[in-house]
Scaffold this motif. Structure first.
Motif, PDB file in Angstrom:
ATOM      1  N   PRO A 162       0.820  -1.214   0.000  1.00 36.44           N
ATOM      2  CA  PRO A 162       0.000   0.000   0.000  1.00 36.44           C
ATOM      3  C   PRO A 162       0.855   1.266   0.000  1.00 36.44           C
ATOM      4  CG  PRO A 162      -0.896  -1.601   1.539  1.00 36.44           C
ATOM      5  CD  PRO A 162       0.413  -2.156   1.063  1.00 36.44           C
ATOM      6  N   LEU A 163       0.498   2.202  -0.867  1.00 33.03           N
ATOM      7  CA  LEU A 163       1.294   3.410  -1.033  1.00 33.03           C
ATOM      8  C   LEU A 163       1.424   4.195   0.262  1.00 33.03           C
ATOM      9  CD1 LEU A 163       2.842   5.280  -2.905  1.00 33.03           C
ATOM     10  CD2 LEU A 163       0.670   6.338  -3.567  1.00 33.03           C
ATOM     11  N   GLY A 164       0.353   4.259   1.026  1.00 34.10           N
ATOM     12  CA  GLY A 164       0.410   4.993   2.291  1.00 34.10           C
ATOM     13  C   GLY A 164       1.452   4.419   3.233  1.00 34.10           C
ATOM     14  N   GLU A 165       1.579   3.088   3.239  1.00 35.84           N
ATOM     15  CA  GLU A 165       2.580   2.432   4.087  1.00 35.84           C
ATOM     16  C   GLU A 165       3.997   2.772   3.630  1.00 35.84           C
ATOM     17  OE1 GLU A 165       3.947  -2.143   5.230  1.00 35.84           O
ATOM     18  OE2 GLU A 165       1.924  -1.761   4.454  1.00 35.84           O
ATOM     19  N   VAL A 166       4.183   2.816   2.314  1.00 34.57           N
ATOM     20  CA  VAL A 166       5.510   3.133   1.765  1.00 34.57           C
ATOM     21  C   VAL A 166       5.890   4.573   2.095  1.00 34.57           C
ATOM     22  CG1 VAL A 166       6.907   3.283  -0.331  1.00 34.57           C
ATOM     23  CG2 VAL A 166       5.208   1.459  -0.099  1.00 34.57           C
ATOM     24  N   LEU A 167       4.968   5.505   1.880  1.00 36.54           N
ATOM     25  CA  LEU A 167       5.251   6.913   2.162  1.00 36.54           C
ATOM     26  C   LEU A 167       5.516   7.133   3.648  1.00 36.54           C
ATOM     27  CD1 LEU A 167       2.567   8.644  -0.109  1.00 36.54           C
ATOM     28  CD2 LEU A 167       5.037   8.533  -0.485  1.00 36.54           C
ATOM     29  N   SER A 168       4.751   6.458   4.494  1.00 32.02           N
ATOM     30  CA  SER A 168       4.952   6.590   5.928  1.00 32.02           C
ATOM     31  C   SER A 168       6.341   6.088   6.326  1.00 32.02           C
ATOM     32  CB  SER A 168       3.874   5.807   6.679  1.00 32.02           C
ATOM     33  OG  SER A 168       4.088   5.857   8.082  1.00 32.02           O
ATOM     34  N   ALA A 169       6.765   4.985   5.724  1.00 30.91           N
ATOM     35  CA  ALA A 169       8.087   4.427   6.023  1.00 30.91           C
ATOM     36  C   ALA A 169       9.180   5.383   5.570  1.00 30.91           C
ATOM     37  CB  ALA A 169       8.242   3.063   5.356  1.00 30.91           C
ATOM     38  N   ALA A 170       9.034   5.961   4.376  1.00 32.36           N
ATOM     39  CA  ALA A 170      10.047   6.884   3.856  1.00 32.36           C
ATOM     40  C   ALA A 170      10.157   8.118   4.750  1.00 32.36           C
ATOM     41  CB  ALA A 170       9.706   7.289   2.424  1.00 32.36           C
ATOM     42  N   ARG A 171       9.019   8.673   5.152  1.00 34.36           N
ATOM     43  CA  ARG A 171       9.046   9.855   6.012  1.00 34.36           C
ATOM     44  C   ARG A 171       9.606   9.513   7.392  1.00 34.36           C
ATOM     45  NH1 ARG A 171       3.218  11.052   3.619  1.00 34.36           N
ATOM     46  NH2 ARG A 171       3.777  12.489   1.931  1.00 34.36           N
ATOM     47  N   GLY A 172       9.271   8.319   7.878  1.00 36.63           N
ATOM     48  CA  GLY A 172       9.813   7.899   9.161  1.00 36.63           C
ATOM     49  C   GLY A 172      11.320   7.741   9.121  1.00 36.63           C
ATOM     50  N   MET A 173      11.841   7.246   7.995  1.00 34.36           N
ATOM     51  CA  MET A 173      13.283   7.079   7.878  1.00 34.36           C
ATOM     52  C   MET A 173      13.992   8.422   7.706  1.00 34.36           C
ATOM     53  SD  MET A 173      13.528   4.040   8.572  1.00 34.36           S
ATOM     54  CE  MET A 173      15.305   3.816   8.427  1.00 34.36           C
ATOM     55  N   GLU A 174      13.334   9.371   7.056  1.00 34.33           N
ATOM     56  CA  GLU A 174      13.922  10.715   6.979  1.00 34.33           C
ATOM     57  C   GLU A 174      14.045  11.300   8.389  1.00 34.33           C
ATOM     58  OE1 GLU A 174      13.036  15.152   5.083  1.00 34.33           O
ATOM     59  OE2 GLU A 174      11.447  13.645   5.212  1.00 34.33           O
ATOM     60  N   LYS A 175      13.021  11.106   9.193  1.00 36.90           N
ATOM     61  CA  LYS A 175      13.054  11.596  10.570  1.00 36.90           C
ATOM     62  C   LYS A 175      14.158  10.900  11.360  1.00 36.90           C
ATOM     63  CE  LYS A 175      10.157  12.075  14.701  1.00 36.90           C
ATOM     64  NZ  LYS A 175       8.823  11.810  15.297  1.00 36.90           N
ATOM     65  N   ARG A 176      14.305   9.593  11.144  1.00 38.83           N
ATOM     66  CA  ARG A 176      15.349   8.853  11.861  1.00 38.83           C
ATOM     67  C   ARG A 176      16.742   9.315  11.433  1.00 38.83           C
ATOM     68  NH1 ARG A 176      16.160   2.253  12.270  1.00 38.83           N
ATOM     69  NH2 ARG A 176      18.178   2.340  13.320  1.00 38.83           N
ATOM     70  N   ALA A 177      16.908   9.600  10.138  1.00 39.67           N
ATOM     71  CA  ALA A 177      18.198  10.092   9.649  1.00 39.67           C
ATOM     72  C   ALA A 177      18.574  11.394  10.348  1.00 39.67           C
ATOM     73  CB  ALA A 177      18.145  10.293   8.139  1.00 39.67           C
ATOM     74  N   LYS A 178      17.588  12.240  10.583  1.00 39.71           N
ATOM     75  CA  LYS A 178      17.853  13.509  11.268  1.00 39.71           C
ATOM     76  C   LYS A 178      18.113  13.295  12.752  1.00 39.71           C
ATOM     77  CE  LYS A 178      15.080  16.288   8.062  1.00 39.71           C
ATOM     78  NZ  LYS A 178      13.882  17.143   7.885  1.00 39.71           N
ATOM     79  N   GLU A 179      17.370  12.387  13.366  1.00 38.04           N
ATOM     80  CA  GLU A 179      17.493  12.162  14.804  1.00 38.04           C
ATOM     81  C   GLU A 179      18.812  11.474  15.177  1.00 38.04           C
ATOM     82  OE1 GLU A 179      12.746  11.756  15.996  1.00 38.04           O
ATOM     83  OE2 GLU A 179      13.986   9.960  15.740  1.00 38.04           O
ATOM     84  N   THR A 180      19.398  10.745  14.236  1.00 36.22           N
ATOM     85  CA  THR A 180      20.641  10.026  14.530  1.00 36.22           C
ATOM     86  C   THR A 180      21.882  10.812  14.133  1.00 36.22           C
ATOM     87  OG1 THR A 180      20.382   8.821  12.430  1.00 36.22           O
ATOM     88  CG2 THR A 180      19.624   7.728  14.431  1.00 36.22           C
ATOM     89  N   GLY A 181      21.726  12.095  13.831  1.00 32.27           N
ATOM     90  CA  GLY A 181      22.882  12.920  13.578  1.00 32.27           C
ATOM     91  C   GLY A 181      22.841  13.735  12.305  1.00 32.27           C
ATOM     92  N   ARG A 182      21.795  13.596  11.493  1.00 29.75           N
ATOM     93  CA  ARG A 182      21.664  14.317  10.226  1.00 29.75           C
ATOM     94  C   ARG A 182      22.754  13.896   9.231  1.00 29.75           C
ATOM     95  NH1 ARG A 182      17.995  18.437  10.350  1.00 29.75           N
ATOM     96  NH2 ARG A 182      17.164  18.965  12.404  1.00 29.75           N
ATOM     97  N   ASN A 183      22.634  14.399   8.016  1.00 34.12           N
ATOM     98  CA  ASN A 183      23.588  14.076   6.944  1.00 34.12           C
ATOM     99  C   ASN A 183      23.701  12.566   6.759  1.00 34.12           C
ATOM    100  OD1 ASN A 183      25.308  14.886   4.863  1.00 34.12           O
ATOM    101  ND2 ASN A 183      27.123  14.800   6.154  1.00 34.12           N
ATOM    102  N   ARG A 184      22.560  11.893   6.775  1.00 32.21           N
ATOM    103  CA  ARG A 184      22.529  10.436   6.705  1.00 32.21           C
ATOM    104  C   ARG A 184      21.485   9.938   5.700  1.00 32.21           C
ATOM    105  NH1 ARG A 184      25.026  11.366  11.311  1.00 32.21           N
ATOM    106  NH2 ARG A 184      26.062   9.680  12.477  1.00 32.21           N
ATOM    107  N   LEU A 185      21.720   8.723   5.230  1.00 25.81           N
ATOM    108  CA  LEU A 185      20.741   7.995   4.436  1.00 25.81           C
ATOM    109  C   LEU A 185      20.155   6.911   5.320  1.00 25.81           C
ATOM    110  CD1 LEU A 185      19.327   7.007   1.819  1.00 25.81           C
ATOM    111  CD2 LEU A 185      21.404   5.668   1.350  1.00 25.81           C
ATOM    112  N   ALA A 186      18.848   6.945   5.526  1.00 29.50           N
ATOM    113  CA  ALA A 186      18.159   5.937   6.321  1.00 29.50           C
ATOM    114  C   ALA A 186      17.252   5.129   5.403  1.00 29.50           C
ATOM    115  CB  ALA A 186      17.351   6.587   7.444  1.00 29.50           C
TER     116      ALA A 186
END
Length: 266
Positions: free
Chosen positions: A95-119
């Protein structure tokens, strides 16, 4: 970058936000080029809408933040700017909503773990999920494409039949190291930092040597000699050994799901 240099589809780009759909075989490449363009560590696309070959990326270069495009001087955000990228890898029936939610969640995690990251979130059809976070730049890795480029080279090597390199060493390494991990994701308290690094490096080197055919070409042997040290540097750049093993799991998935001719270098 998304559409002219790669086979992706741009959904929107505004300010410093980008949303796009890209083929699995080009996902790491697109992430690297978007990040490098953000700070001026690669030339800007020559033109809009025309197919261009992706230029070289060099995070080690001394750049000013100014780039030329079609005879005009264009400003980027400059060499000290960084960007965080969230990537969700999913089957087309997810489901597209699940994919978009995962992508946005990983962007947030990339920022929370120090920024300048690929999650990266790997959403398998079985329901299993693997997350991995890799910095785009780190003092442990003195390479033009940074830690992400190391894993990209690993995927390319594993899909190159001419190298005769078996991916089995990744599974074996995971089986050996995961039982030794503590709650923080690093090797347990019985290992001093230097001992832990020596263990990881020696096991990667030993297992990679075992995974290559006896009649492998010289370039395959050269790769096996060089890659263990690069992977150890990447491991040092990543938050924990556990996360490093997760990123290796993502790399193994990319190797299985992409054809040799489809994996594009940055």
């Amino acid at each position: 970058i998304v559409e002219s240099e790669h086979n992706g589809t741009l959904v929107y780009a505004g300010g410093d936000d980008v949303l796009a759909f890209v083929p699995l075989s080009e996902a790491l490449d697109v992430a690297l080029h978007l990040r490098a363009a953000f700070s001026g560590h690669r030339p800007l696309p020559v033109s809009d809408g025309e197919a261009d070959a992706p230029p070289e990326i060099d995070f080690e270069a001394d750049v000013s933040g100014f780039r030329r495009r079609n005879g005009r001087v264009v400003t980027t955000l400059g060499p000290t700017a960084s960007a965080s990228v969230g990537l969700a890898v999913a089957h087309y029936k997810t489901p597209l909503g699940e994919v978009l939610s995962a992508a946005r969640g990983m962007e947030k995690r990339a920022k929370e773990t120090g920024r300048n990251r690929l999650a990266v979130a790997l959403l398998k059809r079985s329901g299993e999920r693997t997350d991995g976070v890799v910095p785009f730049q780190d003092v442990s890795v003195s390479e033009p494409r940074g830690p992400v480029g190391i894993f990209q080279d690993l995927v390319r090597a594993l899909t190159d039949e001419g190298l005769a390199l078996s991916p089995s060493f990744i599974r074996t390494l995971q089986q050996e190291l995961r039982p030794l991990l503590g709650e923080d994701g690093d090797l347990g308290g019985n290992f001093a930092p230097d001992d832990a690094e020596t263990l990881v490096k020696s096991e990667i080197k030993r297992l990679m040597r075992r995974s290559i055919d006896a009649d492998a070409p010289d370039r395959g042997r050269a790769f096996v000699k060089e890659m263990p040290g690069r992977l150890v540097n990447a491991c040092d750049a990543i938050d924990s050994v556990g996360t490093f093993l997760d990123v290796l799991d993502v790399s193994l998935f990319l190797q299985r799901k992409t054809a040799r001719s489809d994996v594009r270098p940055a």
